[in-house]
Write an enzyme that holds these catalytic residues in place. Structure first.
Site, mmCIF file in Angstrom:
data_model
loop_
_atom_site.group_PDB
_atom_site.id
_atom_site.type_symbol
_atom_site.label_atom_id
_atom_site.label_comp_id
_atom_site.label_asym_id
_atom_site.label_seq_id
_atom_site.Cartn_x
_atom_site.Cartn_y
_atom_site.Cartn_z
ATOM 1 N N ASN A 75 -17.738 -22.065 -17.431
ATOM 2 C CA ASN A 75 -18.239 -20.691 -17.465
ATOM 3 C C ASN A 75 -18.654 -20.346 -16.029
ATOM 4 O OD1 ASN A 75 -19.592 -18.314 -17.727
ATOM 5 N ND2 ASN A 75 -20.984 -19.014 -19.338
ATOM 6 N N VAL A 76 -17.957 -19.392 -15.425
ATOM 7 C CA VAL A 76 -18.218 -19.112 -14.005
ATOM 8 C C VAL A 76 -19.635 -18.588 -13.749
ATOM 9 C CG1 VAL A 76 -15.803 -18.741 -13.339
ATOM 10 C CG2 VAL A 76 -17.176 -16.776 -14.110
ATOM 11 N N TYR A 170 -17.677 -1.839 -14.948
ATOM 12 C CA TYR A 170 -16.568 -2.705 -14.509
ATOM 13 C C TYR A 170 -16.161 -2.321 -13.080
ATOM 14 C CZ TYR A 170 -11.766 -4.478 -14.174
ATOM 15 O OH TYR A 170 -10.607 -5.093 -13.749
ATOM 16 N N ALA A 172 -17.892 -0.835 -10.838
ATOM 17 C CA ALA A 172 -18.964 -1.204 -9.899
ATOM 18 C C ALA A 172 -18.977 -2.712 -9.643
ATOM 19 C CB ALA A 172 -20.311 -0.738 -10.452
HETATM 20 N N1 NAD Z 1 -4.849 -6.364 -16.153
HETATM 21 C C1 NAD Z 1 -5.094 -5.394 -15.293
HETATM 22 O O1 NAD Z 1 -4.543 -4.297 -15.381
HETATM 23 C C2 NAD Z 1 -6.058 -5.626 -14.158
HETATM 24 C C3 NAD Z 1 -6.148 -4.655 -13.165
HETATM 25 C C4 NAD Z 1 -7.033 -4.854 -12.099
HETATM 26 C C5 NAD Z 1 -7.801 -5.998 -12.052
HETATM 27 N N2 NAD Z 1 -7.702 -6.924 -13.040
HETATM 28 C C6 NAD Z 1 -8.548 -8.119 -12.927
HETATM 29 O O2 NAD Z 1 -7.711 -9.266 -12.888
HETATM 30 C C7 NAD Z 1 -8.370 -10.366 -13.494
HETATM 31 C C8 NAD Z 1 -7.492 -10.936 -14.599
HETATM 32 O O3 NAD Z 1 -7.298 -9.923 -15.575
HETATM 33 P P1 NAD Z 1 -6.350 -10.127 -16.832
HETATM 34 O O4 NAD Z 1 -5.845 -8.786 -17.208
HETATM 35 O O5 NAD Z 1 -5.406 -11.236 -16.566
HETATM 36 O O6 NAD Z 1 -7.437 -10.569 -17.929
HETATM 37 P P2 NAD Z 1 -7.368 -11.640 -19.110
HETATM 38 O O7 NAD Z 1 -8.434 -11.261 -20.075
HETATM 39 O O8 NAD Z 1 -5.976 -11.750 -19.643
HETATM 40 O O9 NAD Z 1 -7.769 -12.977 -18.369
HETATM 41 C C9 NAD Z 1 -9.080 -13.184 -17.904
HETATM 42 C C10 NAD Z 1 -9.382 -14.662 -17.930
HETATM 43 O O10 NAD Z 1 -10.734 -14.834 -17.491
HETATM 44 C C11 NAD Z 1 -11.366 -15.785 -18.323
HETATM 45 N N3 NAD Z 1 -12.815 -15.606 -18.338
HETATM 46 C C12 NAD Z 1 -13.511 -14.553 -18.836
HETATM 47 N N4 NAD Z 1 -14.831 -14.772 -18.704
HETATM 48 C C13 NAD Z 1 -14.978 -15.991 -18.102
HETATM 49 C C14 NAD Z 1 -16.103 -16.776 -17.713
HETATM 50 N N5 NAD Z 1 -17.354 -16.373 -17.927
HETATM 51 N N6 NAD Z 1 -15.871 -17.966 -17.108
HETATM 52 C C15 NAD Z 1 -14.602 -18.409 -16.911
HETATM 53 N N7 NAD Z 1 -13.514 -17.719 -17.278
HETATM 54 C C16 NAD Z 1 -13.695 -16.520 -17.868
HETATM 55 C C17 NAD Z 1 -10.743 -15.544 -19.709
HETATM 56 O O11 NAD Z 1 -10.930 -16.646 -20.579
HETATM 57 C C18 NAD Z 1 -9.284 -15.272 -19.337
HETATM 58 O O12 NAD Z 1 -8.531 -16.456 -19.299
HETATM 59 C C19 NAD Z 1 -9.709 -9.838 -13.996
HETATM 60 O O13 NAD Z 1 -10.704 -10.122 -13.041
HETATM 61 C C20 NAD Z 1 -9.475 -8.347 -14.100
HETATM 62 O O14 NAD Z 1 -10.659 -7.621 -13.968
HETATM 63 C C21 NAD Z 1 -6.849 -6.764 -14.089
#
Ligand code: NAD
Length: 266
Positions: A75-76, A170, A172
């Site tokens: 857990n980060v 989010y 922010a």
């Molecule tokens: N998908 C998009 O359109 C998009 C756009 C811009 C930014 N992002 C960012 O990119 C990153 C990845 O997004 P995604 O769409 O692949 O999301 P996702 O939900 O598919 O993957 C996120 C991962 O983070 C892990 N996670 C969540 N909370 C955690 C914690 N407390 N400790 C450890 N791991 C944890 C989850 O288990 C998951 O594997 C995120 O930071 C998201 O904000 C996504």
């Protein structure tokens, strides 16, 4: 006259992560996993830190590139756990050269109704969690004396509001990461550690698929925002990720790279 025959390999050798070790948070799925695949394919061993478990096939695929790939349930937001896991990665992998912070959460709540639990949880995972992991990795990198590259994952929505979602906290939490890269870059440059971020636009991942299942109109709305009329694919961030992770960007630090399919350029 020079002959036209080509003898040299047509590639820029700097775009490689051969022999490096990467710590990738959120690497169990989505963008984080796409980053792990790109890193493994370009020769880096990968330690995935996530609360969710990647499938065995996902880990095997990474190993098929001839690199080491391991999962550490983490857990980060948990400072002690993060420090312990990063130590364990150093013991098992030897080094930490690259840190990609992709763990993140998002919850759609109108500003007037946003709950304190959403505010705290979003900042905790997206901002504090990324800070803690980057700090632990930077401590290791600064002692190793072989430099390093730290990459945060921010978002287009930290630049401009999205008409499609209500995600003020989010946005922010991710704007804070863009605020972090410049002072971190300054403090870590003497150690040869570079700090940058990527701001993706609307990408099709498990996170957005889930949102789309709840509200199919959302995918159409995301697609319409882009100049290409579609959402991005996770693999469309590979190039920029490897650029920032590798020596190809050795003179670049403190910058955000916006990859948004033209959403912010109409
Ligand atoms: N998908 C998009 O359109 C998009 C756009 C811009 C930014 N992002 C960012 O990119 C990153 C990845 O997004 P995604 O769409 O692949 O999301 P996702 O939900 O598919 O993957 C996120 C991962 O983070 C892990 N996670 C969540 N909370 C955690 C914690 N407390 N400790 C450890 N791991 C944890 C989850 O288990 C998951 O594997 C995120 O930071 C998201 O904000 C996504």
């Amino acid at each position: 006259m020079a002959s036209n025959s080509v003898t040299a390999k047509r590639t820029i050798a700097d775009f490689t992560c051969e022999g490096k070790v990467a710590v990738v948070t959120g690497g169990a799925r989505g963008l984080g996993y796409a980053f792990c695949e790109a890193l493994a394919e370009s020769g880096a061993s990968v330690a995935i830190l996530d609360i969710g478990q990647p499938s065995d096939e996902a880990l095997e695929k990474l190993r098929s590139f001839g690199v080491k790939a391991e999962f550490y349930k983490t857990n980060v937001c948990d400072e002690e756990q993060v420090a312990k896991v990063v130590d364990q990665v150093v013991k098992e992998f030897g080094y930490v050269d690259i840190n990609v912070n992709a763990a993140g959460i998002v919850k759609d709540e109108p500003f007037l109704e946003t709950s304190i639990s959403n505010i705290r949880r979003t900042l905790d995972v997206n901002t504090i969690g990324a800070y803690l992991v980057a700090q632990s990795c930077a401590r290791v990198m600064s002692k190793q004396g072989r430099g390093g590259s730290i990459i945060f994952v921010a978002t287009l929505t930290s630049y401009q509001a999205t008409p499609v979602q209500n995600i003020s906290i989010y946005a922010a939490s991710k704007a804070a990461l863009r605020g972090l890269i410049k002072p971190m870059a300054m403090e870590l440059a003497p150690h040869g550690i570079r700090v940058n971020s990527i701001s993706p636009g609307y990408m099709m991942t498990d996170m957005t698929k889930m949102l789309g299942e709840q509200n199919p109109e959302l995918i159409k709305a995301f697609s319409k925002e882009s100049m290409f009329g579609r959402m991005g694919k996770p693999e469309e961030l590979r190039g920029v990720l490897i650029f920032l992770a590798s020596g190809a960007s050795s003179y670049m630090t403190g910058q955000d790279v916006l990859v948004d399919g033209g959403v912010s350029s109409w």
